[in-house]
Each structure stands twice: as structure tokens, then as C-alpha cells.
Design a protein around this motif. Structure first.
Motif, PDB file in Angstrom:
ATOM      1  N   GLU A   1     -38.075 -38.941 -13.226  1.00 35.95           N
ATOM      2  CA  GLU A   1     -38.430 -38.605 -14.614  1.00 35.95           C
ATOM      3  C   GLU A   1     -37.231 -38.681 -15.554  1.00 35.95           C
ATOM      4  OE1 GLU A   1     -41.353 -36.790 -11.835  1.00 35.95           O
ATOM      5  OE2 GLU A   1     -39.169 -36.898 -11.964  1.00 35.95           O
ATOM      6  N   ASP A   2     -36.007 -38.567 -15.011  1.00 33.27           N
ATOM      7  CA  ASP A   2     -34.811 -38.590 -15.850  1.00 33.27           C
ATOM      8  C   ASP A   2     -34.207 -39.986 -15.982  1.00 33.27           C
ATOM      9  OD1 ASP A   2     -34.951 -35.804 -16.164  1.00 33.27           O
ATOM     10  OD2 ASP A   2     -33.887 -35.481 -14.266  1.00 33.27           O
ATOM     11  N   LYS A   3     -34.830 -40.981 -15.399  1.00 33.11           N
ATOM     12  CA  LYS A   3     -34.261 -42.328 -15.390  1.00 33.11           C
ATOM     13  C   LYS A   3     -34.084 -42.916 -16.785  1.00 33.11           C
ATOM     14  CE  LYS A   3     -34.678 -46.723 -12.933  1.00 33.11           C
ATOM     15  NZ  LYS A   3     -35.462 -47.485 -11.922  1.00 33.11           N
ATOM     16  N   PRO A   4     -35.025 -42.735 -17.710  1.00 32.30           N
ATOM     17  CA  PRO A   4     -34.814 -43.314 -19.054  1.00 32.30           C
ATOM     18  C   PRO A   4     -33.581 -42.765 -19.759  1.00 32.30           C
ATOM     19  CG  PRO A   4     -37.127 -42.762 -18.732  1.00 32.30           C
ATOM     20  CD  PRO A   4     -36.391 -42.165 -17.577  1.00 32.30           C
ATOM     21  N   ARG A   5     -33.205 -41.561 -19.494  1.00 35.58           N
ATOM     22  CA  ARG A   5     -32.053 -40.965 -20.166  1.00 35.58           C
ATOM     23  C   ARG A   5     -30.729 -41.394 -19.532  1.00 35.58           C
ATOM     24  NH1 ARG A   5     -32.603 -34.789 -19.712  1.00 35.58           N
ATOM     25  NH2 ARG A   5     -30.666 -34.947 -20.914  1.00 35.58           N
ATOM     26  N   LEU A   6     -30.770 -41.729 -18.240  1.00 33.18           N
ATOM     27  CA  LEU A   6     -29.545 -41.933 -17.484  1.00 33.18           C
ATOM     28  C   LEU A   6     -29.012 -43.356 -17.658  1.00 33.18           C
ATOM     29  CD1 LEU A   6     -30.488 -39.959 -14.256  1.00 33.18           C
ATOM     30  CD2 LEU A   6     -28.697 -39.366 -15.883  1.00 33.18           C
ATOM     31  N   THR A   7     -28.363 -43.587 -18.765  1.00 35.36           N
ATOM     32  CA  THR A   7     -27.644 -44.847 -18.948  1.00 35.36           C
ATOM     33  C   THR A   7     -26.365 -44.815 -18.100  1.00 35.36           C
ATOM     34  OG1 THR A   7     -26.444 -43.944 -20.834  1.00 35.36           O
ATOM     35  CG2 THR A   7     -28.544 -45.052 -21.274  1.00 35.36           C
ATOM     36  N   ASP A   8     -25.707 -45.939 -18.001  1.00 34.53           N
ATOM     37  CA  ASP A   8     -24.480 -45.993 -17.205  1.00 34.53           C
ATOM     38  C   ASP A   8     -23.409 -45.063 -17.768  1.00 34.53           C
ATOM     39  OD1 ASP A   8     -25.695 -47.829 -15.582  1.00 34.53           O
ATOM     40  OD2 ASP A   8     -24.749 -49.585 -16.532  1.00 34.53           O
ATOM     41  N   GLU A   9     -23.282 -45.025 -19.088  1.00 31.63           N
ATOM     42  CA  GLU A   9     -22.276 -44.159 -19.708  1.00 31.63           C
ATOM     43  C   GLU A   9     -22.592 -42.684 -19.470  1.00 31.63           C
ATOM     44  OE1 GLU A   9     -23.876 -46.577 -21.167  1.00 31.63           O
ATOM     45  OE2 GLU A   9     -22.313 -48.102 -21.448  1.00 31.63           O
ATOM     46  N   PHE A  10     -23.882 -42.336 -19.615  1.00 32.87           N
ATOM     47  CA  PHE A  10     -24.268 -40.938 -19.431  1.00 32.87           C
ATOM     48  C   PHE A  10     -24.094 -40.517 -17.972  1.00 32.87           C
ATOM     49  CE2 PHE A  10     -27.850 -37.615 -19.535  1.00 32.87           C
ATOM     50  CZ  PHE A  10     -26.979 -36.636 -19.987  1.00 32.87           C
ATOM     51  N   MET A  11     -24.448 -41.388 -17.024  1.00 33.49           N
ATOM     52  CA  MET A  11     -24.285 -41.049 -15.612  1.00 33.49           C
ATOM     53  C   MET A  11     -22.806 -40.901 -15.254  1.00 33.49           C
ATOM     54  SD  MET A  11     -25.800 -42.944 -12.220  1.00 33.49           S
ATOM     55  CE  MET A  11     -27.489 -42.439 -12.546  1.00 33.49           C
ATOM     56  N   ALA A  12     -21.957 -41.776 -15.812  1.00 36.21           N
ATOM     57  CA  ALA A  12     -20.519 -41.649 -15.570  1.00 36.21           C
ATOM     58  C   ALA A  12     -19.984 -40.332 -16.133  1.00 36.21           C
ATOM     59  CB  ALA A  12     -19.775 -42.828 -16.186  1.00 36.21           C
ATOM     60  N   LYS A  13     -20.477 -39.937 -17.311  1.00 36.59           N
ATOM     61  CA  LYS A  13     -20.055 -38.669 -17.897  1.00 36.59           C
ATOM     62  C   LYS A  13     -20.458 -37.487 -17.009  1.00 36.59           C
ATOM     63  CE  LYS A  13     -20.809 -35.722 -21.930  1.00 36.59           C
ATOM     64  NZ  LYS A  13     -21.555 -35.544 -23.199  1.00 36.59           N
ATOM     65  N   ILE A  14     -21.689 -37.512 -16.481  1.00 33.45           N
ATOM     66  CA  ILE A  14     -22.158 -36.440 -15.604  1.00 33.45           C
ATOM     67  C   ILE A  14     -21.312 -36.393 -14.332  1.00 33.45           C
ATOM     68  CG2 ILE A  14     -24.110 -35.606 -14.254  1.00 33.45           C
ATOM     69  CD1 ILE A  14     -24.453 -35.264 -17.251  1.00 33.45           C
ATOM     70  N   ALA A  15     -21.007 -37.561 -13.763  1.00 32.74           N
ATOM     71  CA  ALA A  15     -20.223 -37.596 -12.527  1.00 32.74           C
ATOM     72  C   ALA A  15     -18.812 -37.064 -12.747  1.00 32.74           C
ATOM     73  CB  ALA A  15     -20.178 -39.025 -11.991  1.00 32.74           C
ATOM     74  N   LEU A  16     -18.176 -37.426 -13.859  1.00 33.78           N
ATOM     75  CA  LEU A  16     -16.831 -36.936 -14.149  1.00 33.78           C
ATOM     76  C   LEU A  16     -16.820 -35.427 -14.392  1.00 33.78           C
ATOM     77  CD1 LEU A  16     -15.578 -39.811 -16.484  1.00 33.78           C
ATOM     78  CD2 LEU A  16     -14.823 -39.343 -14.142  1.00 33.78           C
ATOM     79  N   GLU A  17     -17.839 -34.945 -15.096  1.00 33.67           N
ATOM     80  CA  GLU A  17     -17.927 -33.497 -15.338  1.00 33.67           C
ATOM     81  C   GLU A  17     -18.189 -32.751 -14.027  1.00 33.67           C
ATOM     82  OE1 GLU A  17     -20.220 -30.430 -18.409  1.00 33.67           O
ATOM     83  OE2 GLU A  17     -20.516 -32.610 -18.544  1.00 33.67           O
ATOM     84  N   TYR A  18     -19.004 -33.339 -13.163  1.00 37.67           N
ATOM     85  CA  TYR A  18     -19.246 -32.743 -11.848  1.00 37.67           C
ATOM     86  C   TYR A  18     -17.944 -32.638 -11.056  1.00 37.67           C
ATOM     87  CZ  TYR A  18     -20.781 -32.469  -6.974  1.00 37.67           C
ATOM     88  OH  TYR A  18     -20.937 -32.114  -5.655  1.00 37.67           O
ATOM     89  N   MET A  19     -17.138 -33.697 -11.049  1.00 35.25           N
ATOM     90  CA  MET A  19     -15.871 -33.669 -10.317  1.00 35.25           C
ATOM     91  C   MET A  19     -14.927 -32.614 -10.888  1.00 35.25           C
ATOM     92  SD  MET A  19     -15.180 -37.768  -9.855  1.00 35.25           S
ATOM     93  CE  MET A  19     -13.570 -37.505  -9.153  1.00 35.25           C
ATOM     94  N   GLN A  20     -14.891 -32.500 -12.198  1.00 30.88           N
ATOM     95  CA  GLN A  20     -14.034 -31.499 -12.821  1.00 30.88           C
ATOM     96  C   GLN A  20     -14.447 -30.090 -12.413  1.00 30.88           C
ATOM     97  OE1 GLN A  20     -11.482 -32.466 -14.794  1.00 30.88           O
ATOM     98  NE2 GLN A  20     -10.729 -30.393 -15.214  1.00 30.88           N
ATOM     99  N   MET A  21     -15.736 -29.803 -12.405  1.00 32.49           N
ATOM    100  CA  MET A  21     -16.228 -28.470 -12.040  1.00 32.49           C
ATOM    101  C   MET A  21     -16.055 -28.190 -10.547  1.00 32.49           C
ATOM    102  SD  MET A  21     -19.689 -28.438 -14.382  1.00 32.49           S
ATOM    103  CE  MET A  21     -20.151 -26.753 -13.996  1.00 32.49           C
ATOM    104  N   MET A  22     -16.035 -29.224  -9.726  1.00 30.84           N
ATOM    105  CA  MET A  22     -15.823 -29.050  -8.289  1.00 30.84           C
ATOM    106  C   MET A  22     -14.348 -28.967  -7.918  1.00 30.84           C
ATOM    107  SD  MET A  22     -18.630 -28.839  -6.454  1.00 30.84           S
ATOM    108  CE  MET A  22     -18.149 -29.408  -4.832  1.00 30.84           C
ATOM    109  N   GLY A  23     -13.454 -29.154  -8.860  1.00 31.87           N
ATOM    110  CA  GLY A  23     -12.029 -29.079  -8.583  1.00 31.87           C
ATOM    111  C   GLY A  23     -11.446 -30.350  -8.012  1.00 31.87           C
TER     112      GLY A  23
END
Length: 380
Positions: free
Chosen positions: A68-90
Motif C-alpha cells: 500500500e505504501d509503494k506509490p509514496r516510496l520513490t527512490d529518494e524517499f526510500m534512501a532518506k528512510i534508510a539513512l534515517e534508520y541507520m542514524q537511529m540505529m547508531g
């Protein structure tokens, strides 16, 4: 959104997997040469040599989202989520590679990173599974991603063997719990659905249960791997609670039946005047003078409490008196005994003096009778 964590020893195998899929696209990277796979692997291996003692320097995380979230997940947005995830995981100050895959209905990306950071130190993985759960929940709430529904609605045909077995076990356990009230019933219900239940014991004597495992189609999973609600502790508490509920319900039914029969066996009011008078006197109404009533009134209770306080005070006062008298008598006896000891010492000294005087007089008499000068002792 979910995150799957893995650790490995080979950068080559991990890099080939994430970049070898059809339509794989590198979204972001840092500290690696983006040429061939060999150059990417060589970049990771060079930094690995800063701390060669670590046996598993490869960090691999798969971030997956709902269709259901596929239309929102552009490459830029997915990269942003992944980078923020890495930052929060240390996961910072290290080499990484983020690659997106398009081979499933669920949009997802893979994060490959070096667990040896740029300073040669190991990135801590303490409580990483718990932190992963907290971080994914926080990101879902922040960006409004779709939450996962019940696993029973998952289409298991599109899953691989191990994942499919896990989902089938989950559905079998869920349906078996509706029918079972004990471990034996639960085990038999699972067997009907093609799932085998095994107990894991702490000791060789197999007396203390440590956990449970579910087996299906050659795959075996711990209870917590299927769901946190399917651990041995939670399931055991569930079955014990059911047994207590059933036993209490049976006891209440038995007490009701016993009370019903007892009420039927009791004599009626017209059986005898003695029974009638006993029933009235037990209440305390119109009781005769010699009848005993067992109801205690507040005045009696307060009077009893006052008497107890008086007794305690008198007993404490008497004990202090006895203590003082005993101490005084003890001091008297000690003083008298000391005086007697002193008098005995004085008598012994007086006796010793008299004996010395007698011996001196006896020596003088002997000297006078022998016409010899008295013998004088030399002073030493």
C-alpha cells in the motif's frame, strides 16, 4: 515497515546478492568505489583490516514496506528512510551501500555496511533486535506507513519455503489455541494441522522446560520466532489460567449443589418449637437470660482493647520495677562481697605482722642468752 538484521563474514557474497538482482539500483553509498563488484568488495575489505580480530564484519539489513505504501516510496524517499534508520540505529562513520530491489510486491531495499567503522572500532550490536523494532515503529508513526495486518491474511504461495512454513505454523497455532485448554489438547490440535510441538529442556533429566519449538516441512522454529505471544512462558500461563478458571467454576458448581441439597435437608419452621427458638436465639432477638449470643458489640471491643492496654502498661511497669530492684540488690551484693574481701585481706596482713614480731623477739632472746652480739644482716 519491518527490518531484518543479519551478520556475516563475506563481503563478496553479500555484495553479489544485493547487486545481482534484476533491476537492482544503488540509492546511496559512502566510502566505497562504485565500479564493479570486485571494487566494492575490495573497498570493504581494506577497512576490515583495521580490526582483523572481528570474525563477522559484514552488516546486512533488509527494510521492507507494505504494497500500500509503494506509490509514496520513490527512490529518494526510500534512501532518506534508510539513512534515517541507520542514524537511529547508531550505524554511523562507516562504509555502507543502499540498494533497492523490485523483484517482489513489497517495496524493499538492502543496506550493506561495514561493522568496522572508519576509526577501526566495532559498531556495537547490543540489543540491536530490540532497537530495530523500536526504530521501525517510530518511523512508521512519523511517516504514516501502513501497519501490518494479521499474518493469517498473508498469501503464503508467494513466500519461500522457510517463510511459508513460518506463516503456516502461525496460522495453525492461532487456530489450535481456539480449541485447546491444555498442553495435551494443544499438541493434538497442532498435529491435526501438520505441525509438531517439541519441548526444549534445561537439563538432561528433562524435568525443567526451557522453551518450545514448532516443526513443519523439515523446518523448526522457536516459539518466539513465530510470535512473541507464542513463547513457553506466555502459553503456559494461558493454559494454567484456563485450568484454574475451570477448577474454580467446577468448585462453585459443586458448592451450589451442596448448598441446594443442604437447604432441602434442613427442617422446616414447624418441625419443633425447640428448633424455632434456636433459630430466633441465634439472631439475638428475644433471647432468654441464659441464652448465649455470639455477636460482639463495638463497646465490648473497645473495652477489651482498653483492658489490654492497661495490662501492657502494668506489665511494663512491673518489669521496670523488677529490673530496678534486681539491679539495686545486685549492687548491694557486689558491695558487700567487696567489703568482705577487703576485711579478709586486712586480717591476713595483721596475722603476718604478728608472726614477724614474734620471730624478731625470739631472735633477740637467743642472742642475749648466748652473750654474743646479735647477728646483723648485710644489706643487699
Amino acid at each position: 515497515m519491518i527490518g531484518k538484521l543479519k551478520k556475516g563474514a563475506s563481503f563478496g557474497g553479500c555484495v553479489r546478492y544485493v547487486t545481482g538482482k534484476d533491476e537492482a539500483k544503488i540509492l546511496a553509498s559512502d566510502g566505497v568505489l562504485l565500479g564493479t563488484n570486485a571494487e566494492i568488495v575490495q573497498s570493504f575489505e581494506l577497512q576490515r583490516q583495521l580490526n582483523p580480530r572481528i570474525k563477522k564484519p559484514v552488516g546486512h539489513i533488509a527494510l521492507s514496506f507494505k504494497p500500500e505504501d509503494k506509490p509514496r516510496l520513490t527512490d529518494e524517499f526510500m534512501a532518506k528512510i534508510a539513512l534515517e534508520y541507520m542514524q537511529m540505529m547508531g550505524i554511523t562513520d562507516t562504509q555502507f551501500l543502499i540498494v533497492r530491489h523490485h523483484n517482489t510486491d513489497n517495496p524493499h531495499c538492502h543496506i550493506v555496511y561495514n561493522r568496522i567503522n572508519n576509526e577501526g572500532k566495532l559498531i556495537s550490536d547490543r540489543n540491536d533486535y530490540r532497537r530495530n523494532e523500536q526504530v521501525t515503529k517510530a518511523l512508521k508513526s512519523k511517516y504514516g506507513f501502513t501497519y501490518g495486518t494479521d499474518k493469517s491474511n498473508t498469501n503464503t504461495r508467494k513466500l519461500r519455503n522457510a517463510e511459508r512454513a513460518k506463516y503456516e505454523i502461525h496460522n495453525a497455532v492461532k487456530s489450535a489455541l481456539r480449541m485447546a485448554d491444555s498442553w495435551d489438547e494443544f499438541k493434538s490440535e497442532l498435529a491435526k494441522r501438520g505441525v509438531h510441538l517439541e519441548f526444549v529442556y534445561k537439563d538432561k533429566e528433562r524435568t525443567k522446560v526451557q522453551g518450545i519449538r514448532f516443526c513443519k516441512d523439515g523446518y523448526s522454529f522457536k516459539g518466539t520466532q513465530i510470535s512473541r505471544d507464542y513463547s513457553f512462558g506466555k502459553l503456559n500461563a494461558r493454559f494454567e489460567g484456563m485450568e484454574k478458571h475451570v477448577s474454580s467454576r467446577d468448585n462453585s458448581t459443586l458448592q451450589y449443589e451442596q448448598g441446594y441439597h443442604k437447604s432441602n435437608d434442613e427442617p422446616s419452621m414447624s418441625d419443633s418449637s425447640q428448633d424455632l427458638w434456636y433459630g430466633i436465639s441465634s439472631i439475638g432477638l428475644f433471647a432468654p437470660a441464659n441464652a448465649q449470643t455470639f455477636e460482639s458489640f463495638p463497646e465490648d471491643e473497645s473495652a477489651k482493647k482498653k483492658k489490654k492496654k492497661r495490662r501492657k502498661k502494668s506489665s511494663s511497669h512491673n518489669s521496670t520495677k523488677r529490673h530496678s530492684s534486681n539491679s539495686s540488690s545486685g549492687s548491694k551484693t557486689r558491695s558487700s562481697s567487696s567489703s568482705r574481701a577487703r576485711s579478709a585481706d586486712e586480717l591476713r596482713l595483721q596475722k603476718r605482722r604478728r608472726e614477724m614480731q614474734r620471730s624478731m623477739e625470739e631472735r633477740r632472746r637467743r642472742a642475749e642468752s648466748s652473750d654474743r652480739p646479735p647477728i646483723r644482716r648485710r644489706r643487699q
